[in-house]
Design a protein around this motif. Structure first.
Motif, PDB file in Angstrom:
ATOM      1  N   ASP A 185      33.603  70.574   8.289  1.00  0.00           N
ATOM      2  CA  ASP A 185      33.888  70.196   6.904  1.00  0.00           C
ATOM      3  C   ASP A 185      35.214  69.451   6.763  1.00  0.00           C
ATOM      4  OD1 ASP A 185      33.569  69.930   4.219  1.00  0.00           O
ATOM      5  OD2 ASP A 185      34.146  71.984   3.719  1.00  0.00           O
ATOM      6  N   TYR A 186      35.244  68.244   7.303  1.00  0.00           N
ATOM      7  CA  TYR A 186      36.371  67.326   7.090  1.00  0.00           C
ATOM      8  C   TYR A 186      35.871  65.920   7.401  1.00  0.00           C
ATOM      9  CZ  TYR A 186      37.291  67.139  12.171  1.00  0.00           C
ATOM     10  OH  TYR A 186      37.182  66.959  13.524  1.00  0.00           O
ATOM     11  N   ALA A 187      36.765  64.939   7.353  1.00  0.00           N
ATOM     12  CA  ALA A 187      36.359  63.529   7.377  1.00  0.00           C
ATOM     13  C   ALA A 187      35.413  63.189   8.522  1.00  0.00           C
ATOM     14  CB  ALA A 187      37.607  62.636   7.431  1.00  0.00           C
ATOM     15  N   PHE A 188      35.759  63.595   9.747  1.00  0.00           N
ATOM     16  CA  PHE A 188      34.943  63.239  10.907  1.00  0.00           C
ATOM     17  C   PHE A 188      33.530  63.801  10.799  1.00  0.00           C
ATOM     18  CE2 PHE A 188      33.272  65.030  14.886  1.00  0.00           C
ATOM     19  CZ  PHE A 188      32.918  63.849  15.527  1.00  0.00           C
ATOM     20  N   LEU A 215      36.914  73.978   9.752  1.00  0.00           N
ATOM     21  CA  LEU A 215      37.467  73.622  11.052  1.00  0.00           C
ATOM     22  C   LEU A 215      37.957  74.863  11.786  1.00  0.00           C
ATOM     23  CD1 LEU A 215      38.517  71.417  13.040  1.00  0.00           C
ATOM     24  CD2 LEU A 215      40.638  71.412  11.710  1.00  0.00           C
ATOM     25  N   ASN A 216      37.700  74.876  13.097  1.00  0.00           N
ATOM     26  CA  ASN A 216      38.169  75.949  13.982  1.00  0.00           C
ATOM     27  C   ASN A 216      37.604  77.306  13.572  1.00  0.00           C
ATOM     28  OD1 ASN A 216      39.548  76.623  16.308  1.00  0.00           O
ATOM     29  ND2 ASN A 216      41.480  77.026  15.261  1.00  0.00           N
ATOM     30  N   ASN A 217      36.350  77.306  13.171  1.00  0.00           N
ATOM     31  CA  ASN A 217      35.676  78.541  12.762  1.00  0.00           C
ATOM     32  C   ASN A 217      35.131  79.260  14.003  1.00  0.00           C
ATOM     33  OD1 ASN A 217      34.432  80.118  10.413  1.00  0.00           O
ATOM     34  ND2 ASN A 217      32.673  79.763  11.739  1.00  0.00           N
ATOM     35  N   ASN A 246      31.726  76.418  20.785  1.00  0.00           N
ATOM     36  CA  ASN A 246      31.389  77.700  20.164  1.00  0.00           C
ATOM     37  C   ASN A 246      29.995  77.672  19.544  1.00  0.00           C
ATOM     38  OD1 ASN A 246      33.747  79.047  20.808  1.00  0.00           O
ATOM     39  ND2 ASN A 246      34.806  78.448  18.939  1.00  0.00           N
ATOM     40  N   SER A 247      29.650  76.569  18.884  1.00  0.00           N
ATOM     41  CA  SER A 247      28.335  76.497  18.248  1.00  0.00           C
ATOM     42  C   SER A 247      27.218  76.433  19.293  1.00  0.00           C
ATOM     43  CB  SER A 247      28.257  75.298  17.296  1.00  0.00           C
ATOM     44  OG  SER A 247      28.604  74.096  17.936  1.00  0.00           O
TER      45      SER A 247
END
Length: 414
Positions: A185-188, A215-217, A246-247
């Motif tokens: 959930d950010y620009a990229f 991010l970094n979840n 991680n995913s």
């Protein structure tokens, strides 16, 4: 007030980066070329040195930059070249404050990488305002060469359009016509989901849904359950770095692939595959702008990098070496480190090195070069720890990246 406090904190926190560099420049010998603004060519790198992208940029990108400077001879036009590195902690305000401090009082002539897209967009605004060169290898947001393009910026290694245009297209053609996105959930992540969705739909596929992940979840369980419940044939991972690994790990634990769904890693680095292992990643399609085992030149440079860093380089880290070399050649050709002259020299010269052959910088700042579609090898196909990919297709640069006809960059004449 917040910006002022950040700048003050940076003045204390980064003495060895910006402030000591100024002292060295002031003490430069009188024989140093007067065409160099303060007697030193100082190159800045705003990287993730300790967060989720540290393994794919971080110390490895800094090492590649130093290699390039050393290979160039450590000087240009008689002036010493210095590498300055800072950890932006994946915070746009820190990236902006650091870039401003570097340009205002740190003697930095150009920033030649900013890890992550949100921080890159923040630093790009400062570079434009200060009329300083800025180049991107770590971030992927295609808006860097669209709405956020500028006369002083270049996007080097890859972008979300090229990743989507290669990986998503190949996956749809292989039968993966229905998708669900797990998106950073950010620009990229947002740009990558948008570009991949457009490719899927344009080729007859459907997007059944998506979920945004901070991010970094560390825990992807609830998001993967949504992906599993969607019934989509393909779960598109619009993330990077530790979020990707991680995913993928947790997707294996949930049995996504055993249940018939396929993972599409839209930005997967070689370090990610090496960390996860071939058993977890075999058969995955991915797109890269560089692979260490492509040819004799890539193998020779990567061997030297490995001896220094202890791992094989990825496309962003190799791109940093290519960028530094191209920038220093441009300073040499321009006969000065003045921004307009250097940018003109960078745009006029082709990029011909182990990273790219016949590469060129367009008016929107996009460096056009071939991209490569790979399939991750099966464990019994690999001959060693870093023998991970087999080449599926070479995608010519003019097909891989967004065409100028679709550009939203105000610098592009239509």
């Amino acid at each position: 007030m917040r910006t002022t406090l950040l700048a003050a904190a940076l003045a204390v926190a980064l003495p060895g980066m910006a402030w000591q560099g100024v002292a060295r420049a002031q003490q430069a010998p009188a024989t140093t070329s007067q065409k160099i603004s303060d007697g030193v060519v100082r190159l800045g790198f705003l990287l993730d040195m300790s967060g989720p992208y540290a393994d794919v940029t971080g110390p490895g990108s800094a090492a590649a930059a130093r290699m390039a400077v050393e290979d160039f001879g450590g000087k240009v036009l008689g002036a010493p070249v210095e590498v300055v590195v800072a950890d932006h902690q994946n915070k746009p305000d820190i990236a902006a404050a650091t870039a401003r401090a570097w340009f205002d009082t740190g003697g930095v002539d150009a920033i030649l990488d900013v890890a992550a897209s949100a921080t890159a967009l923040a630093a790009a605004d400062i570079a434009r305002a200060k009329n300083k060169v800025i180049v991107f290898n770590g971030p992927g947001a295609v808006r860097l060469t669209n709405e956020a393009c500028s006369p002083v910026s270049v996007h080097w290694a890859y972008d979300t359009y090229a990743l989507a245009n290669s990986t998503a297209l190949a996956t749809v053609k292989a039968g993966g016509e229905s998708w669900f996105f797990v998106t950073a959930d950010y620009a990229f992540g947002q740009d990558l989901e948008r570009d991949a969705s457009a490719v899927v739909k344009a080729n007859g596929g459907k997007v059944l849904g998506s979920v945004r992940v901070p991010l970094n979840n560390p825990d992807f369980s609830s998001f993967l359950l949504q992906a599993q419940g969607s019934g989509a044939k393909v779960v598109g991972l619009a993330n990077a770095g530790a979020d990707t690994t991680n995913s993928i790990k947790q997707a294996a634990e949930f049995g996504l692939t055993q249940g018939g769904q396929k993972l599409a890693g839209l930005l997967v680095y070689i370090s990610d595959v090496h960390s996860l292992g071939l058993k977890a990643t075999q058969g995955m399609l991915l797109t890269e702008g560089f692979y260490w085992d492509l040819n004799d030149e890539t193998r020779a440079w990567s061997k030297r990098y490995f001896e220094r860093v202890g791992k094989m380089p990825n496309m962003s880290q190799a791109g940093v070496y290519s960028t530094v070399t191209h920038y220093l050649k441009a300073v040499q050709k321009a006969g000065a480190d003045e921004t307009a002259a250097v940018m003109t020299a960078m745009r006029e010269a082709p990029v011909d090195d182990f990273y790219a052959r016949g590469g060129r910088i367009r008016e929107d700042g996009r460096m056009i070069h071939d991209m490569y579609l790979f399939e991750v090898k099966k464990p019994d196909e690999s001959k060693g720890p870093w023998d991970l990919y087999k080449l599926v297709a070479t995608v010519p640069g003019d097909q891989a990246f967004q065409p100028l006809s679709a550009s939203r960059c105000p610098l592009v004449k239509k």
